[in-house]
Design a protein around this motif. Structure first.
Motif, mmCIF file in Angstrom:
data_model
loop_
_atom_site.group_PDB
_atom_site.id
_atom_site.type_symbol
_atom_site.label_atom_id
_atom_site.label_comp_id
_atom_site.label_asym_id
_atom_site.label_seq_id
_atom_site.Cartn_x
_atom_site.Cartn_y
_atom_site.Cartn_z
ATOM 1 N N SER A 224 3.636 13.388 1.369
ATOM 2 C CA SER A 224 3.600 11.967 1.716
ATOM 3 C C SER A 224 2.347 11.302 1.130
ATOM 4 C CB SER A 224 3.605 11.804 3.231
ATOM 5 O OG SER A 224 2.415 12.326 3.779
ATOM 6 N N ARG A 225 2.479 10.009 0.914
ATOM 7 C CA ARG A 225 1.356 9.193 0.436
ATOM 8 C C ARG A 225 0.998 8.199 1.522
ATOM 9 N NH1 ARG A 225 1.841 6.133 -4.903
ATOM 10 N NH2 ARG A 225 3.022 4.834 -3.503
ATOM 11 N N GLN A 226 -0.301 7.984 1.683
ATOM 12 C CA GLN A 226 -0.776 6.984 2.629
ATOM 13 C C GLN A 226 -1.682 6.028 1.865
ATOM 14 O OE1 GLN A 226 -3.306 8.522 5.722
ATOM 15 N NE2 GLN A 226 -3.673 6.519 6.593
ATOM 16 N N ILE A 227 -1.394 4.759 1.950
ATOM 17 C CA ILE A 227 -2.228 3.750 1.298
ATOM 18 C C ILE A 227 -3.428 3.465 2.196
ATOM 19 C CG2 ILE A 227 -2.308 1.389 0.409
ATOM 20 C CD1 ILE A 227 -0.476 3.444 -1.141
ATOM 21 N N ILE A 228 -4.608 3.480 1.620
ATOM 22 C CA ILE A 228 -5.844 3.210 2.346
ATOM 23 C C ILE A 228 -6.281 1.790 2.022
ATOM 24 C CG2 ILE A 228 -8.228 3.934 2.745
ATOM 25 C CD1 ILE A 228 -6.049 6.078 3.430
ATOM 26 N N ALA A 229 -6.558 1.013 3.066
ATOM 27 C CA ALA A 229 -7.008 -0.366 2.868
ATOM 28 C C ALA A 229 -7.987 -0.730 3.974
ATOM 29 C CB ALA A 229 -5.828 -1.326 2.881
ATOM 30 N N THR A 230 -9.032 -1.450 3.618
ATOM 31 C CA THR A 230 -10.004 -1.936 4.577
ATOM 32 C C THR A 230 -10.545 -3.282 4.132
ATOM 33 O OG1 THR A 230 -12.122 -1.508 5.682
ATOM 34 C CG2 THR A 230 -11.863 -0.616 3.464
ATOM 35 N N ASP A 231 -10.833 -4.138 5.088
ATOM 36 C CA ASP A 231 -11.451 -5.420 4.742
ATOM 37 C C ASP A 231 -12.969 -5.286 4.593
ATOM 38 O OD1 ASP A 231 -12.219 -5.154 7.401
ATOM 39 O OD2 ASP A 231 -11.287 -7.017 8.064
ATOM 40 N N ALA B 204 -8.013 -5.442 -3.627
ATOM 41 C CA ALA B 204 -7.653 -5.175 -5.018
ATOM 42 C C ALA B 204 -7.443 -6.492 -5.757
ATOM 43 C CB ALA B 204 -6.394 -4.323 -5.068
ATOM 44 N N ILE B 205 -7.883 -6.537 -7.011
ATOM 45 C CA ILE B 205 -7.701 -7.743 -7.822
ATOM 46 C C ILE B 205 -6.579 -7.554 -8.842
ATOM 47 C CG2 ILE B 205 -10.048 -8.596 -7.480
ATOM 48 C CD1 ILE B 205 -10.787 -7.481 -10.234
ATOM 49 N N GLY B 206 -5.742 -6.581 -8.591
ATOM 50 C CA GLY B 206 -4.611 -6.291 -9.463
ATOM 51 C C GLY B 206 -3.571 -5.498 -8.687
ATOM 52 N N PRO B 207 -2.572 -4.975 -9.384
ATOM 53 C CA PRO B 207 -1.490 -4.242 -8.727
ATOM 54 C C PRO B 207 -1.881 -2.779 -8.447
ATOM 55 C CG PRO B 207 -1.024 -4.438 -11.056
ATOM 56 C CD PRO B 207 -2.299 -5.196 -10.810
ATOM 57 N N TYR B 208 -2.802 -2.587 -7.507
ATOM 58 C CA TYR B 208 -3.237 -1.245 -7.136
ATOM 59 C C TYR B 208 -3.768 -1.268 -5.711
ATOM 60 C CZ TYR B 208 -7.828 -3.157 -8.400
ATOM 61 O OH TYR B 208 -8.947 -3.943 -8.485
ATOM 62 N N SER B 209 -3.958 -0.087 -5.140
ATOM 63 C CA SER B 209 -4.492 0.072 -3.789
ATOM 64 C C SER B 209 -5.966 0.445 -3.873
ATOM 65 C CB SER B 209 -3.735 1.185 -3.059
ATOM 66 O OG SER B 209 -2.357 0.882 -3.001
ATOM 67 N N GLN B 210 -6.714 0.186 -2.808
ATOM 68 C CA GLN B 210 -8.117 0.600 -2.779
ATOM 69 C C GLN B 210 -8.211 2.114 -2.915
ATOM 70 O OE1 GLN B 210 -9.158 -1.158 0.995
ATOM 71 N NE2 GLN B 210 -10.343 -2.786 0.007
ATOM 72 N N ALA B 211 -7.304 2.817 -2.247
ATOM 73 C CA ALA B 211 -7.239 4.275 -2.349
ATOM 74 C C ALA B 211 -5.865 4.730 -1.878
ATOM 75 C CB ALA B 211 -8.330 4.937 -1.514
ATOM 76 N N VAL B 212 -5.517 5.946 -2.280
ATOM 77 C CA VAL B 212 -4.263 6.558 -1.856
ATOM 78 C C VAL B 212 -4.573 7.979 -1.415
ATOM 79 C CG1 VAL B 212 -1.954 7.301 -2.560
ATOM 80 C CG2 VAL B 212 -2.907 5.159 -3.463
ATOM 81 N N ARG B 213 -4.097 8.317 -0.220
ATOM 82 C CA ARG B 213 -4.242 9.688 0.274
ATOM 83 C C ARG B 213 -2.945 10.431 0.026
ATOM 84 N NH1 ARG B 213 -6.242 11.895 6.208
ATOM 85 N NH2 ARG B 213 -5.814 14.089 5.735
ATOM 86 N N ALA B 214 -3.051 11.588 -0.599
ATOM 87 C CA ALA B 214 -1.916 12.486 -0.824
ATOM 88 C C ALA B 214 -2.323 13.841 -0.261
ATOM 89 C CB ALA B 214 -1.588 12.586 -2.309
ATOM 90 N N GLY B 215 -1.710 14.233 0.847
ATOM 91 C CA GLY B 215 -2.147 15.444 1.525
ATOM 92 C C GLY B 215 -3.578 15.249 2.016
#
Length: 127
Positions: A2-9, A14-25
């Motif tokens: 599974s993938r988990q998108i990481i986001a925090t204010d 992100a200033i483009g089509p990407y996530s701040q981070a992605v956790r995989a395992g």
């Protein structure tokens, strides 16, 4: 896996089509952070040291949002627009990391988004 998108204010959006981070395992892959103020989205003013501090503050915020900390980072990629700043970037990095240091590469690039002088990406492994 599974993938988990990481986001925090607490770090710039992100200033483009990407996530701040992605956790995989148990591994977290950080997108590159440039020295943007998370509150305003503006590039921080100041020299390379000020910009580098903002970048590492942003990475720290994303690491914490993922359930980790800077000491869990195993690899750092640093991109600078002038390798003459290598020593200053090293000095700031030493303020945020202790031995044993993560693996690292430092690469000079022709330009970075928004006119930044430095960008850093990372990989973190959670226990």
């Amino acid at each position: 896996m599974s993938r988990q998108i990481i986001a925090t204010d607490q770090a710039p959006a992100a200033i483009g089509p990407y996530s701040q981070a992605v956790r995989a395992g148990g591994t977290v892959y950080f997108s590159g952070q440039i020295p943007l103020d998370p509150a305003t989205g503006a590039l921080v003013e100041g020299d390379i040291a000020a910009q580098t501090r903002r970048v590492f503050d942003n990475l720290k915020a994303v690491a914490e949002a993922a359930g980790g900390a800077l000491d869990k980072i195993v690899r750092v990629g640093i991109y600078v627009t002038d390798l003459a700043h290598f020593g200053e970037v090293n000095a700031v990095m030493a303020e945020y990391f202790a031995q044993p240091y993560p693996a690292r590469s430092t690469i000079e690039v022709a330009g970075l988004p928004r006119g930044a002088q430095v960008e850093v990406d990372a990989v973190m492994v959670l226990d």
